[in-house]
Design an enzyme around this catalytic site. Sequence first.
Site, mmCIF file in Angstrom:
data_model
loop_
_atom_site.group_PDB
_atom_site.id
_atom_site.type_symbol
_atom_site.label_atom_id
_atom_site.label_comp_id
_atom_site.label_asym_id
_atom_site.label_seq_id
_atom_site.Cartn_x
_atom_site.Cartn_y
_atom_site.Cartn_z
ATOM 1 N N SER A 47 0.846 -1.196 0.000
ATOM 2 C CA SER A 47 0.000 0.000 0.000
ATOM 3 C C SER A 47 0.875 1.237 0.000
ATOM 4 C CB SER A 47 -0.904 0.021 1.238
ATOM 5 O OG SER A 47 -0.152 0.302 2.408
ATOM 6 N N ASP A 48 0.348 2.339 -0.551
ATOM 7 C CA ASP A 48 0.969 3.613 -0.259
ATOM 8 C C ASP A 48 0.764 3.877 1.231
ATOM 9 O OD1 ASP A 48 2.234 6.059 -0.502
ATOM 10 O OD2 ASP A 48 1.098 6.653 -2.292
ATOM 11 N N TRP A 49 1.526 4.798 1.778
ATOM 12 C CA TRP A 49 1.547 4.984 3.225
ATOM 13 C C TRP A 49 0.175 5.438 3.740
ATOM 14 C CZ3 TRP A 49 5.238 2.596 1.552
ATOM 15 C CH2 TRP A 49 6.392 2.321 2.261
#
Length: 818
Positions: free
Chosen positions: A224-226
């Site tokens: 995932s992106d952060w």
Amino acid sequence: MTDSIDQLLSAMTLDEKVILLSGEDFWSVPSVERLGIGKLRVTDGPNGARGGGSLIGGVKSASFPVGIAIGATWNVELAREIGTALAEEVKSKGAHMLLAPTVNIHRSVTNGRNFECYSEDPILSAELAVGYIEGLQGQGIGATIKHFVGNESEIERTTMSSEIDERSLREIYLIPFEWAVKKAGTWGVMSSYNRLNGTFTSEHNWLLSTVLRSEWGYDGIVMSDWFGSHSTAETVNAGLDLEMPGPSRDRGQKLIDAVHSGTVSEATLDKRVRAMLRLMERTGSLDDHRPHHEEAQDRPEHRALIRRAGAEAAVLLKNDGILPLTPGARLAVIGPNAKRAQIMGGGSAQLNAHYRVSPWEGLVAQLGEQRLSYAPGCGNDRFEPLLRGTFEVDYFANEKLEGEPVHTGTQEDAQAFWIGNVAEGKVDPLHFSARIHASFTPERSGTHRVGIYSAGFAKVFVDGRLIADAWANWTKGRTFFEEGCDEVVGAIDLEAGRTYSVTIEFATKNFATLGLAAFACGIGLPLGEADIAEAARIAGEGEIAVVFIGRNGEWDTEGSDLPGIELPGRQNELVAAVASASPNTVVVLQTGGPVEMPWLSSVRAVLQAWYPGQEAGNAIADVLTGAAEPGGRLPQTFPVRWADNPAHSQDREVYPGLEGKVRYEEGIFVGYRHCDRLGMTPLFPFGFGLGYTGFALGDLQLETSRFEAEGELVATVTVKNTGSRAGSTVVQLYVSDDVSSSPRPEKELKAFAKVALAAGESREVTLKLDARCFAFFRAEAKHWLVEAGLFKILVGQSSADLPLSAAVTRNTTLMLPV
């Protein structure tokens, strides 16, 4: 997959498996000590390896040219060279994986993150991504291509749904990712923040399982992106392997419970864990038990590469012969970017560079200061100029600045981006307050502007007097990834030479999506009419005026789109005044994308230098003096005005988005395809760029023996350097399908080659096309289709300069799998 991974997987408990599927902290995945599994560490970003520190400060790193600058080189081998160098940078930060490259498409000209991405064209983006990834992974460092997919705007990006039809996805937005998987074998893919057609990409089964894994055969991980994961069973079942950052929010005990309840099967869980173990084996982290250590390695070979790449990225947009600069000429060096080194954009790509060379410094090094005069003329800051120095910071383990500080430290400059470990772990990074003690000595007397913006509550006091208050009425704005407020500005009269005490008070607040705390404070005295007049005066006294204008990382930044493409502040007025005073005016632009140029006809040369990394001034000076060729060609169409770009619309759902949706109404007609469709003449076309020599293309030949059966052909063309000095050009091949059962662009880039030749030298260039180069995607039938009929092959040096053409005909249709 090795036997050791099978053995590890079979030996792992459920708890140990779950541990590997979410981060331990901001930059690492936990080790499993019982089984000897080491810790995987990642680092940002595309134009350098920041390490595990904050976006601000931390261990110093090499700053390479940004993505659009690499795009402008059109040089796959250079992208591979940069990837190889970045692998060394990642290793110096004790990491195993780089969160790069960024390959989202330049759909609009106002996307704040266009600077980080390569191009408006999927083939150019894909080719460069393949080179970059192969360079990285050839040294054992994992690539993480991002953001998968549909993140072409920064406006409400963590919630917005990108509404994109499947044909447009397949033909435009997915191609760089597809090539990264099929041709470069990327080990990592990062899901985007946004929703795709209503579903978060981090839990999008069609995207992550059907397309990525089943159709393309991907065997790496999806992270995932952060803070971009929003669920437990949904993300795991859809194909998201790793939730970042840690500690986990959606996994951990929640995932253990999901397995026990049957909403996530053990077989699915094992797929996710197997992918993580495979990645750890590939990157060497599986057996890496060294203590984490970061170094600032300022390598001479990286300095040289950055300087060379910066010059090769520079695009000469106009030149009537004034460049290269005449040896011995007296130069008036003017503009807000002359003495400030604009080396990178803003957001997660920024880092603490080893050094920054400004254009002024680059020119002084090559020409000597005695031939140069200087005036800023005007400013181009989005925010008040950052208050700089070394400041003392008191930290409090509460959000009210109460009691005694639990830690006192120092920081460089009046800005902070607190994530993870704050105050040596003595405060909760999401629940603390701080008081920053600074000072300011103005150079000129007058009414100064004091600005503050923050992801959290903040106030600024000057000599004990409250001047700017972003605390009492804090309102969410467009800073710090949309977690911060817009800048709050107050005014105060200050005397030149007197030192004033500045106190900044800060406290954390609840966050919307991204768990961070941050602020930035600046003090400035606005420039006015007298400053523009002074710039015009010195321009008139010099033989040549070189004006350094553009934007900076406050404008070109993650988390905020641009308000338009007019140059900020009074820069257009400055250029007009200088050009009126000096008939020999050269403009050097530094931006992350196109700008309107109302002064174009009144200047003799324009050089687009982008953000070329820490060697910015040296690379720019090399090009201006002729020590290096301006080797760049535009990776993005420059429109005459903002309204000419394909995403501009009176319908806000098309851009910037409305009620949670942004509709890609233009479909496949992005960039130059849009211009061709409307018969629109841009300011500068895609692929355009001048040099200090000339090139002639001729003798286009097609080898078509495999075209009917396989859809393949080979084109050859002769390129000759017709000038008196060495240089380079980009041979560009476009395919046109005039008669089609589905609407198609007038032409599409399908192959290119960067060619460097000595004066008078000729070379035959070969360009190979496969069947996909002639196909369009049929969404209803789920295949690529090459129709029978005539195709034109167009070859030249930009999308608007294609003097060579040939035709080839198919008698039958050809269907290709996804």
